[in-house]
Design a protein around this motif. Structure first.
Motif, PDB file in Angstrom:
ATOM      1  N   HIS A   8      17.102  36.974   4.886  1.00  0.00           N
ATOM      2  CA  HIS A   8      17.093  35.969   5.950  1.00  0.00           C
ATOM      3  C   HIS A   8      17.326  36.665   7.292  1.00  0.00           C
ATOM      4  CE1 HIS A   8      18.383  32.573   8.406  1.00  0.00           C
ATOM      5  NE2 HIS A   8      17.717  31.822   7.538  1.00  0.00           N
ATOM      6  N   PRO A   9      16.570  36.285   8.322  1.00  0.00           N
ATOM      7  CA  PRO A   9      16.662  36.999   9.598  1.00  0.00           C
ATOM      8  C   PRO A   9      18.049  36.938  10.264  1.00  0.00           C
ATOM      9  CG  PRO A   9      15.147  35.134   9.763  1.00  0.00           C
ATOM     10  CD  PRO A   9      15.550  35.244   8.336  1.00  0.00           C
ATOM     11  N   HIS A  10      18.831  35.922   9.978  1.00  0.00           N
ATOM     12  CA  HIS A  10      20.144  35.785  10.615  1.00  0.00           C
ATOM     13  C   HIS A  10      21.292  36.110   9.669  1.00  0.00           C
ATOM     14  CE1 HIS A  10      18.206  34.086  14.086  1.00  0.00           C
ATOM     15  NE2 HIS A  10      17.566  33.236  13.306  1.00  0.00           N
ATOM     16  N   PHE A  11      20.992  36.759   8.561  1.00  0.00           N
ATOM     17  CA  PHE A  11      22.004  37.045   7.547  1.00  0.00           C
ATOM     18  C   PHE A  11      23.128  37.919   8.084  1.00  0.00           C
ATOM     19  CE2 PHE A  11      23.528  39.527   3.846  1.00  0.00           C
ATOM     20  CZ  PHE A  11      24.100  38.479   3.148  1.00  0.00           C
ATOM     21  N   SER A  12      22.797  39.008   8.760  1.00  0.00           N
ATOM     22  CA  SER A  12      23.848  39.901   9.258  1.00  0.00           C
ATOM     23  C   SER A  12      24.711  39.205  10.309  1.00  0.00           C
ATOM     24  CB  SER A  12      23.268  41.198   9.804  1.00  0.00           C
ATOM     25  OG  SER A  12      22.498  40.969  10.947  1.00  0.00           O
ATOM     26  N   HIS A  13      24.126  38.306  11.087  1.00  0.00           N
ATOM     27  CA  HIS A  13      24.911  37.548  12.065  1.00  0.00           C
ATOM     28  C   HIS A  13      25.853  36.575  11.363  1.00  0.00           C
ATOM     29  CE1 HIS A  13      22.851  39.234  15.464  1.00  0.00           C
ATOM     30  NE2 HIS A  13      21.696  38.969  14.885  1.00  0.00           N
ATOM     31  N   SER A  14      25.415  36.037  10.249  1.00  0.00           N
ATOM     32  CA  SER A  14      26.290  35.164   9.462  1.00  0.00           C
ATOM     33  C   SER A  14      27.465  35.948   8.896  1.00  0.00           C
ATOM     34  CB  SER A  14      25.506  34.508   8.321  1.00  0.00           C
ATOM     35  OG  SER A  14      24.471  33.709   8.818  1.00  0.00           O
ATOM     36  N   LEU A  15      27.210  37.165   8.434  1.00  0.00           N
ATOM     37  CA  LEU A  15      28.286  38.014   7.937  1.00  0.00           C
ATOM     38  C   LEU A  15      29.248  38.375   9.057  1.00  0.00           C
ATOM     39  CD1 LEU A  15      26.278  40.434   5.631  1.00  0.00           C
ATOM     40  CD2 LEU A  15      27.756  38.543   4.915  1.00  0.00           C
ATOM     41  N   ARG A  54      29.396  46.037   0.235  1.00  0.00           N
ATOM     42  CA  ARG A  54      28.345  46.329  -0.745  1.00  0.00           C
ATOM     43  C   ARG A  54      26.946  46.346  -0.126  1.00  0.00           C
ATOM     44  NH1 ARG A  54      30.412  41.996  -5.205  1.00  0.00           N
ATOM     45  NH2 ARG A  54      32.524  42.815  -5.356  1.00  0.00           N
ATOM     46  N   LEU A  55      26.836  45.923   1.104  1.00  0.00           N
ATOM     47  CA  LEU A  55      25.536  45.762   1.746  1.00  0.00           C
ATOM     48  C   LEU A  55      25.264  46.886   2.746  1.00  0.00           C
ATOM     49  CD1 LEU A  55      25.934  41.958   2.385  1.00  0.00           C
ATOM     50  CD2 LEU A  55      24.706  43.035   0.505  1.00  0.00           C
ATOM     51  N   LYS A  56      24.002  47.139   2.994  1.00  0.00           N
ATOM     52  CA  LYS A  56      23.589  48.190   3.925  1.00  0.00           C
ATOM     53  C   LYS A  56      24.025  47.898   5.355  1.00  0.00           C
ATOM     54  CE  LYS A  56      19.527  49.541   1.293  1.00  0.00           C
ATOM     55  NZ  LYS A  56      18.071  49.625   1.273  1.00  0.00           N
ATOM     56  N   VAL A  57      24.228  46.641   5.691  1.00  0.00           N
ATOM     57  CA  VAL A  57      24.560  46.256   7.062  1.00  0.00           C
ATOM     58  C   VAL A  57      26.060  46.333   7.353  1.00  0.00           C
ATOM     59  CG1 VAL A  57      22.526  44.790   7.343  1.00  0.00           C
ATOM     60  CG2 VAL A  57      24.658  43.802   6.465  1.00  0.00           C
ATOM     61  N   TYR A  58      26.851  46.865   6.428  1.00  0.00           N
ATOM     62  CA  TYR A  58      28.310  46.876   6.562  1.00  0.00           C
ATOM     63  C   TYR A  58      28.769  47.464   7.895  1.00  0.00           C
ATOM     64  CZ  TYR A  58      33.217  47.834   5.630  1.00  0.00           C
ATOM     65  OH  TYR A  58      34.586  47.893   5.699  1.00  0.00           O
ATOM     66  N   ALA A  59      28.400  48.692   8.176  1.00  0.00           N
ATOM     67  CA  ALA A  59      28.870  49.356   9.398  1.00  0.00           C
ATOM     68  C   ALA A  59      28.416  48.599  10.637  1.00  0.00           C
ATOM     69  CB  ALA A  59      28.388  50.799   9.443  1.00  0.00           C
ATOM     70  N   ASP A  60      27.208  48.094  10.621  1.00  0.00           N
ATOM     71  CA  ASP A  60      26.689  47.341  11.756  1.00  0.00           C
ATOM     72  C   ASP A  60      27.502  46.063  11.985  1.00  0.00           C
ATOM     73  OD1 ASP A  60      24.747  47.121  13.854  1.00  0.00           O
ATOM     74  OD2 ASP A  60      23.787  45.528  12.683  1.00  0.00           O
ATOM     75  N   VAL A  61      27.832  45.373  10.918  1.00  0.00           N
ATOM     76  CA  VAL A  61      28.638  44.153  11.031  1.00  0.00           C
ATOM     77  C   VAL A  61      30.017  44.491  11.590  1.00  0.00           C
ATOM     78  CG1 VAL A  61      29.816  42.352   9.689  1.00  0.00           C
ATOM     79  CG2 VAL A  61      27.406  42.861   9.249  1.00  0.00           C
ATOM     80  N   ILE A  62      30.631  45.545  11.083  1.00  0.00           N
ATOM     81  CA  ILE A  62      31.980  45.917  11.523  1.00  0.00           C
ATOM     82  C   ILE A  62      31.982  46.297  12.999  1.00  0.00           C
ATOM     83  CG2 ILE A  62      33.889  47.544  11.215  1.00  0.00           C
ATOM     84  CD1 ILE A  62      33.496  45.404   8.959  1.00  0.00           C
ATOM     85  N   VAL A  63      31.029  47.094  13.434  1.00  0.00           N
ATOM     86  CA  VAL A  63      31.021  47.515  14.837  1.00  0.00           C
ATOM     87  C   VAL A  63      30.752  46.319  15.756  1.00  0.00           C
ATOM     88  CG1 VAL A  63      28.592  48.201  15.202  1.00  0.00           C
ATOM     89  CG2 VAL A  63      30.413  49.436  16.342  1.00  0.00           C
ATOM     90  N   ARG A  64      29.908  45.397  15.343  1.00  0.00           N
ATOM     91  CA  ARG A  64      29.642  44.220  16.181  1.00  0.00           C
ATOM     92  C   ARG A  64      30.861  43.318  16.277  1.00  0.00           C
ATOM     93  NH1 ARG A  64      24.282  43.208  13.441  1.00  0.00           N
ATOM     94  NH2 ARG A  64      25.264  41.239  12.917  1.00  0.00           N
ATOM     95  N   VAL A  65      31.590  43.170  15.176  1.00  0.00           N
ATOM     96  CA  VAL A  65      32.823  42.379  15.214  1.00  0.00           C
ATOM     97  C   VAL A  65      33.847  43.069  16.120  1.00  0.00           C
ATOM     98  CG1 VAL A  65      34.816  41.602  13.860  1.00  0.00           C
ATOM     99  CG2 VAL A  65      32.510  41.249  12.983  1.00  0.00           C
TER     100      VAL A  65
END
Length: 114
Positions: A8-15, A54-65
């Motif tokens: 889903h295109p907004h999945f990482s934003h949801s995380l 567990r997901l590839k977007v982990y580091a990206d989510v953490i840095v954005r938060v």
């Protein structure tokens, strides 16, 4: 369910929203409880980060938060998420340069420019 939703295109934003919300809740709870043991519910930061890790977007989510919250909250976030220098190095290794740059700003803020 998580793997199917990852497309889903907004999945990482949801995380990102999920991690941010749980972090804010835990930080508020820590302020209220102070030195007393915090009750751990189903939706605690450790559990949420375990899912996202567990997901590839982990580091990206953490840095954005981290970039969206007050640096005062970084201690709680990185205590659970991992050291920012290590996440920076992993981002570089995976050639996620925008994510690495975000971590570089965080590392510089925490450790100084040296």
């Amino acid at each position: 369910l998580v793997q199917r939703s990852a497309r889903h295109p907004h999945f990482s934003h949801s995380l990102e929203w999920l991690v941010f919300t749980v972090l804010e809740k835990e930080y508020s709870r820590a302020d209220a409880v102070h030195a007393a043991a915090k009750p751990r519910g189903l939706y605690n930061l450790s559990t949420v980060l375990g899912l996202v890790q567990r997901l590839k977007v982990y580091a990206d989510v953490i840095v954005r938060v981290a970039r969206k919250i007050d640096p005062v909250h970084w201690g709680l976030l990185f205590q659970e998420a991992g050291q920012p220098t290590r996440l920076f190095e992993k981002s570089l290794q995976s050639r996620a340069y925008a994510t690495a740059a975000g971590f570089l700003v965080i590392v510089e803020t925490l450790e100084g420019p040296d």
